[in-house]
Design a protein around this motif. Structure first.
Motif, short mmCIF file in Angstrom:
data_model
loop_
_atom_site.label_atom_id
_atom_site.label_comp_id
_atom_site.label_asym_id
_atom_site.label_seq_id
_atom_site.Cartn_x
_atom_site.Cartn_y
_atom_site.Cartn_z
N PRO A 226 -4.23 -24.80 3.62
CA PRO A 226 -4.48 -23.89 4.75
C PRO A 226 -4.52 -22.45 4.29
O PRO A 226 -4.09 -22.12 3.18
CB PRO A 226 -3.28 -24.15 5.67
N ASP A 227 -5.00 -21.57 5.15
CA ASP A 227 -5.11 -20.14 4.81
C ASP A 227 -3.77 -19.54 4.42
O ASP A 227 -3.70 -18.58 3.65
CB ASP A 227 -5.71 -19.35 5.98
N SER A 228 -2.68 -20.09 4.94
CA SER A 228 -1.36 -19.55 4.66
C SER A 228 -0.81 -20.01 3.30
O SER A 228 0.20 -19.49 2.84
CB SER A 228 -0.37 -19.98 5.76
N ALA A 229 -1.49 -20.98 2.66
CA ALA A 229 -1.00 -21.50 1.38
C ALA A 229 -2.18 -21.98 0.53
O ALA A 229 -2.27 -23.13 0.14
CB ALA A 229 -0.01 -22.65 1.62
N LEU A 230 -3.09 -21.06 0.21
CA LEU A 230 -4.29 -21.40 -0.55
C LEU A 230 -3.95 -21.63 -2.02
O LEU A 230 -3.20 -20.86 -2.63
CB LEU A 230 -5.32 -20.28 -0.43
N ARG A 231 -4.54 -22.68 -2.61
CA ARG A 231 -4.33 -22.99 -4.01
C ARG A 231 -5.70 -23.14 -4.67
O ARG A 231 -6.57 -23.86 -4.17
CB ARG A 231 -3.51 -24.26 -4.20
N ALA A 232 -5.92 -22.47 -5.79
CA ALA A 232 -7.22 -22.49 -6.46
C ALA A 232 -7.52 -23.85 -7.07
O ALA A 232 -6.65 -24.48 -7.68
CB ALA A 232 -7.26 -21.42 -7.55
N VAL A 233 -8.74 -24.31 -6.89
CA VAL A 233 -9.25 -25.51 -7.55
C VAL A 233 -10.10 -25.10 -8.75
O VAL A 233 -10.20 -25.81 -9.74
CB VAL A 233 -10.08 -26.36 -6.56
N GLU A 234 -10.73 -23.93 -8.65
CA GLU A 234 -11.52 -23.34 -9.73
C GLU A 234 -11.64 -21.85 -9.46
O GLU A 234 -11.35 -21.38 -8.37
CB GLU A 234 -12.91 -23.99 -9.83
N LEU A 235 -12.06 -21.09 -10.48
CA LEU A 235 -12.20 -19.65 -10.32
C LEU A 235 -13.38 -19.16 -11.15
O LEU A 235 -13.50 -19.51 -12.32
CB LEU A 235 -10.91 -18.94 -10.74
N VAL A 236 -14.24 -18.37 -10.52
CA VAL A 236 -15.42 -17.80 -11.18
C VAL A 236 -15.25 -16.28 -11.28
O VAL A 236 -14.96 -15.63 -10.27
CB VAL A 236 -16.72 -18.10 -10.41
#
Length: 243
Positions: free
Chosen positions: A97-107
């Motif tokens: 959720p927006d309150s606990a976002l976790r990255a799956v990938e990063l560009v």
């Protein structure tokens, strides 16, 4: 040619945006009041000809996407958080959720693409999840484009399949082993994203149509208002475009 390619990539990145998304495994149709309907296709190139590229999705389904002189092309190359610096503009698919976002990938975007698609909107199953057999768990997902305000070290955690996207610009850096916390601002809001150790980190580098070949892993964006694909991201040296 490089300048033209970067201009095409900038326009294509804006088209990644969408307020609501409908996911069909490896291809997703997204509509938005600000952008035309877009289809995203992920998979392995089966063939390339003068008119288009045929892609086998990670779900086994085959799709042919037309390409033309207005299609932008980019290499997706491996990078790391150690190269991320204050002021960088980034994009990150996220879970939770927006309150606990976790990255799956990063560009990490090139400077010419700064500001592209800024905001918070829907996203579908990222390539890094689809390629491993995940389908996002059927949950909603999102995309946020903006400016990273802060980095700090955090503890390790588990990436969920549900996905979203956050783009921004780094303004400060700190960290320890394990997760890194990013605070990302965009027009109208701010998001905090945790980046677990091992998260795929990549950069875009401009390239040309002639580099597209059978066997490559790709991420393609096609919109309803144009005859050819807007954007083709090609994994360099076998890399899977994780977005």
């Amino acid at each position: 040619m490089i300048k033209k390619t970067l201009m095409l990539l900038t326009g294509a990145t804006v088209l990644l945006a969408g307020c609501g998304s409908k996911t069909t495994t490896d291809a997703a149709t997204t509509t938005s009041s600000a952008t035309p309907a877009a289809t995203r296709v992920r998979g392995v190139v089966q063939s390339v000809d003068t008119n288009g590229v045929t892609i086998q999705g990670y779900d086994g389904k085959t799709t042919t996407v037309p390409i033309d002189g207005k299609t932008g092309f980019a290499w997706v190359v491996g990078s790391s958080l150690s190269t991320l610096k204050t002021g960088d503009f980034i994009g990150t698919a996220t879970s939770g959720p927006d309150s606990a976002l976790r990255a799956v990938e990063l560009v990490i975007f090139p400077e010419a693409m700064r500001g592209s698609g800024e905001g918070h909107y829907g996203w579908d199953v990222p390539g890094v999840v689809a390629a491993s057999g995940g389908n996002g768990g059927g949950g909603a997902s999102g995309m946020t484009n903006g400016t990273v305000q802060q980095q700090s070290g955090m503890t390790n955690g588990t990436v969920q399949e549900q996905s979203g996207m956050t783009n921004g610009t780094v303004s400060s850096t700190a960290g320890t082993s394990g997760e890194t916390s990013l605070t990302i601002s965009y027009k109208g809001g701010t998001a905090k994203v945790l980046v677990p150790a091992g998260t795929p980190i990549v950069r875009f580098e401009p390239t040309q149509r002639s580099m597209l070949a059978k066997g490559q892993k790709v991420f393609v964006v096609k919109t309803a208002d144009a005859p050819g694909a807007k954007f083709v991201a090609i994994g360099k040296d076998g890399l899977t475009p994780p977005m």
